[in-house]
Scaffold this motif. Structure first.
Motif, PDB file in Angstrom:
ATOM      1  N   ILE A 173       0.863  -1.176   0.000  1.00  0.00           N
ATOM      2  CA  ILE A 173       0.000   0.000   0.000  1.00  0.00           C
ATOM      3  C   ILE A 173       0.899   1.225   0.000  1.00  0.00           C
ATOM      4  N   ASN A 174       0.656   2.131  -0.949  1.00  0.00           N
ATOM      5  CA  ASN A 174       1.358   3.407  -1.033  1.00  0.00           C
ATOM      6  C   ASN A 174       0.405   4.468  -0.503  1.00  0.00           C
ATOM      7  N   ILE A 175       0.788   5.151   0.583  1.00  0.00           N
ATOM      8  CA  ILE A 175      -0.070   6.162   1.200  1.00  0.00           C
ATOM      9  C   ILE A 175       0.548   7.533   0.926  1.00  0.00           C
ATOM     10  N   GLU A 176      -0.211   8.391   0.281  1.00  0.00           N
ATOM     11  CA  GLU A 176       0.251   9.734  -0.066  1.00  0.00           C
ATOM     12  C   GLU A 176      -0.664  10.774   0.561  1.00  0.00           C
ATOM     13  N   MET A 177      -0.072  11.811   1.132  1.00  0.00           N
ATOM     14  CA  MET A 177      -0.836  12.951   1.632  1.00  0.00           C
ATOM     15  C   MET A 177      -0.691  14.067   0.612  1.00  0.00           C
ATOM     16  N   ASN A 178      -1.803  14.415   0.001  1.00  0.00           N
ATOM     17  CA  ASN A 178      -1.838  15.545  -0.926  1.00  0.00           C
ATOM     18  C   ASN A 178      -2.687  16.629  -0.277  1.00  0.00           C
ATOM     19  N   ARG A 210      -4.008  19.882 -10.940  1.00  0.00           N
ATOM     20  CA  ARG A 210      -4.003  19.104 -12.175  1.00  0.00           C
ATOM     21  C   ARG A 210      -2.719  18.275 -12.201  1.00  0.00           C
ATOM     22  N   GLY A 211      -2.845  16.997 -12.346  1.00  0.00           N
ATOM     23  CA  GLY A 211      -1.671  16.138 -12.409  1.00  0.00           C
ATOM     24  C   GLY A 211      -1.391  15.360 -11.135  1.00  0.00           C
ATOM     25  N   VAL A 212      -2.149  15.605 -10.064  1.00  0.00           N
ATOM     26  CA  VAL A 212      -1.873  14.899  -8.800  1.00  0.00           C
ATOM     27  C   VAL A 212      -2.044  13.385  -8.966  1.00  0.00           C
ATOM     28  N   PHE A 213      -3.040  12.965  -9.734  1.00  0.00           N
ATOM     29  CA  PHE A 213      -3.247  11.532  -9.928  1.00  0.00           C
ATOM     30  C   PHE A 213      -2.154  10.927 -10.806  1.00  0.00           C
ATOM     31  N   ASN A 214      -1.680  11.703 -11.778  1.00  0.00           N
ATOM     32  CA  ASN A 214      -0.555  11.234 -12.605  1.00  0.00           C
ATOM     33  C   ASN A 214       0.694  11.052 -11.752  1.00  0.00           C
ATOM     34  N   LYS A 215       0.955  12.016 -10.859  1.00  0.00           N
ATOM     35  CA  LYS A 215       2.123  11.924  -9.973  1.00  0.00           C
ATOM     36  C   LYS A 215       2.019  10.691  -9.085  1.00  0.00           C
ATOM     37  N   ASN A 216       0.860  10.484  -8.479  1.00  0.00           N
ATOM     38  CA  ASN A 216       0.683   9.328  -7.609  1.00  0.00           C
ATOM     39  C   ASN A 216       0.761   8.020  -8.399  1.00  0.00           C
ATOM     40  N   GLY A 217       0.260   8.030  -9.630  1.00  0.00           N
ATOM     41  CA  GLY A 217       0.374   6.859 -10.495  1.00  0.00           C
ATOM     42  C   GLY A 217       1.823   6.553 -10.827  1.00  0.00           C
ATOM     43  N   ALA A 218       2.616   7.597 -11.032  1.00  0.00           N
ATOM     44  CA  ALA A 218       4.044   7.411 -11.312  1.00  0.00           C
ATOM     45  C   ALA A 218       4.739   6.786 -10.109  1.00  0.00           C
TER      46      ALA A 218
END
Length: 103
Positions: free
Chosen positions: A73-78, A83-91
């Motif tokens: 599980i990768n847990i990210e706090m945004n 625009r692009g937050v989902f792309n960054k997390n996908g990367a």
């Protein structure tokens, strides 16, 4: 005068301090349970992993990575949407998969 500053847990440094603190592992398990629905008892053998995928790539660093057996599980706090937050997390997820494949 009181010069103390209270930083919210939405700041990366505070989020990581809370999530990576071994004394607060029950809180981490509860958070994962609430967000994912994984039962607390299934989270007993949770392991906190290194959040760097590659020492040379300083940009690609997750906030918190945990493993439960062979599941990750990768847990990210945004703190805010942009625009692009989902792309960054996908990367980050793709980097994690790549680094696990190389091990």
């Amino acid at each position: 005068m009181n010069d103390e500053i209270l930083l919210p847990a939405t700041y990366d440094c505070m989020f990581k301090a809370l999530m990576l603190n071994k004394k607060l592992k029950p809180f981490l398990k509860e958070l994962i349970n609430i967000v994912t629905g994984i039962p607390i008892d299934a989270l007993e053998k949770i392991e906190i992993l290194k959040s760097e995928y590659n020492k040379n790539d300083k940009k690609m660093k997750s906030d918190v990575i945990v493993s439960i057996g062979n599941k990750y599980i990768n847990i990210e706090m945004n703190r805010e949407y942009y625009r692009g937050v989902f792309n960054k997390n996908g990367a980050y997820i793709n980097k994690l998969k790549t680094s696990l494949y190389k091990e």
